[in-house]
Design an enzyme around this catalytic site. Structure first.
Site, PDB file in Angstrom:
ATOM      1  N   SER A  82      -3.944  13.056 -22.370  1.00 18.60           N
ATOM      2  CA  SER A  82      -3.204  14.241 -22.138  1.00 18.60           C
ATOM      3  C   SER A  82      -3.103  15.020 -20.765  1.00 18.60           C
ATOM      4  O   SER A  82      -4.099  14.898 -20.095  1.00 18.60           O
ATOM      5  CB  SER A  82      -3.886  15.511 -23.122  1.00 18.60           C
TER       6      SER A  82
ATOM      7  N   TYR B 283     -11.690  19.307 -25.162  1.00 20.10           N
ATOM      8  CA  TYR B 283     -10.717  18.388 -25.560  1.00 20.10           C
ATOM      9  C   TYR B 283     -10.048  17.903 -24.201  1.00 20.10           C
ATOM     10  O   TYR B 283      -9.739  16.755 -24.128  1.00 20.10           O
ATOM     11  CB  TYR B 283      -9.579  19.291 -26.290  1.00 20.10           C
TER      12      TYR B 283
END
Ligand SMILES: NC(=O)c1ccc[n+]([C@@H]2O[C@H](COP(=O)([O-])OP(=O)(O)OC[C@H]3O[C@@H](n4cnc5c(N)ncnc54)[C@H](OP(=O)(O)O)[C@@H]3O)[C@@H](O)[C@H]2O)c1
Length: 261
Positions: A139, A152
């Site tokens: 990501s 995350y």
């Protein structure tokens, strides 16, 4: 020669479902992995009907060691599987001080441990065969501590580093490793994490994301960042990092760290 079978984790929704559709349309047989067997069965049925490829459904909770072991065995033993799409992942709402230790562990177990174990299960066989590919879904958050998604983002920074390292190790053995770094993409991940997607801007359509990622795949890019319009920005960042490499291996501490006499 028949095309390799593709094993896709997190195939029951979002990015994983679109990868399944795209690889099926390209004529690859599939193994679909996620927890929701009903959704996997429905997807498999739809794609068998639409494309005629063979599809196996392998339900597994990848945070459970016994389930994970079954998928690892499949990757180790099934010589037809030549591509792994390491896609299953979760996000989390709230800041670090609001997240429970258990939810942090759950995220890290899925986003890093399971992903790495699956890559470790398949890599030796692919290296032996001298061909194959591992696609890891990272990501852009992994590049941006400023986004306020520390755990995350750290898990996705891990995915990027792992992919780059595996690329260095496995490319000479004929195995292609790709890191894909999406930005905000319209999938269920936000709702699952308790975040209202309507509060987010610049949301990419999931089909557009996967199609772009597959352009990078076909070009054998190591790092594919579909939302990054100016490719040179990544090249500059990476060149700058590489510029450090000779400098960070020194026997003496830098002048500025010498204790005052
Ligand atoms: N959407 C975005 O904005 C975005 C941006 C950057 C990166 N990503 C990354 O893209 C990947 C796919 O996410 P997505 O956006 O497509 O989200 P999604 O629609 O929520 O899909 C996540 C998939 O992972 C599976 N999964 C979740 N927990 C699992 C577990 N314990 N064991 C096995 N499978 C599990 C889910 O299936 P089950 O519930 O059936 O298990 C689902 O198929 C993730 O790695 C995510 O971090 C997404």
């Amino acid at each position: 020669m028949s095309l390799p079978t593709v094993l896709i984790t997190g195939a029951s929704s979002g990015i994983g479902t679109v990868y399944a559709e795209r690889f099926a349309r390209r004529g690859h047989d599939l193994v679909l992995v996620a927890r929701d067997k009903g959704r996997l069965d429905a997807l498999a049925e739809r794609l068998r009907h639409a494309t005629g490829v063979a599809i196996d459904v392998l339900p597994a909770d990848l945070t459970q060691r016994s389930d994970l072991a079954i998928v690892e065995s499949r990757l180790r033993d099934d010589a037809r599987i030549g591509i792994l799409v390491n896609n299953a992942g979760i996000a989390q709402s709230g800041g670090f001080t609001e997240q429970s230790a258990d939810s942090i562990e759950q995220l890290l177990t899925l986003n890093t441990i399971a992903l790495t174990r699956l890559a470790a299960a398949v890599a030796p066989r692919l290296a032996n065969a001298g061909e194959g590919a591992i696609i890891n879904i990272g990501s852009v958050v992994g590049l941006a501590p400023e986004f306020g998604m520390s755990v995350y983002g750290a898990s996705k920074a891990f995915v990027l580093f792992l992919s780059q390292g595996l690329s260095v190790e496995l490319t000479p053995k004929g195995v292609y490793v790709q890191a894909v770094l999406p930005a905000t993409t319209r999938t269920e991940i936000w709702e699952r994490a308790g975040i209202d997607i309507n509060t987010l801007t610049d949301v990419m359509d999931v089909g557009e994301l996967v199609d772009a990622a597959l352009v990078g795949f076909d070009r054998r890019e190591t790092v594919t960042i579909p939302p990054l319009h100016v490719a040179e920005r990544w090249d500059t960042l990476d060149a700058s990092r590489q510029g450090l490499l000779s400098d960070i291996r020194q026997a003496q501490a830098a002048e500025r760290y010498r204790p005052a006499q």
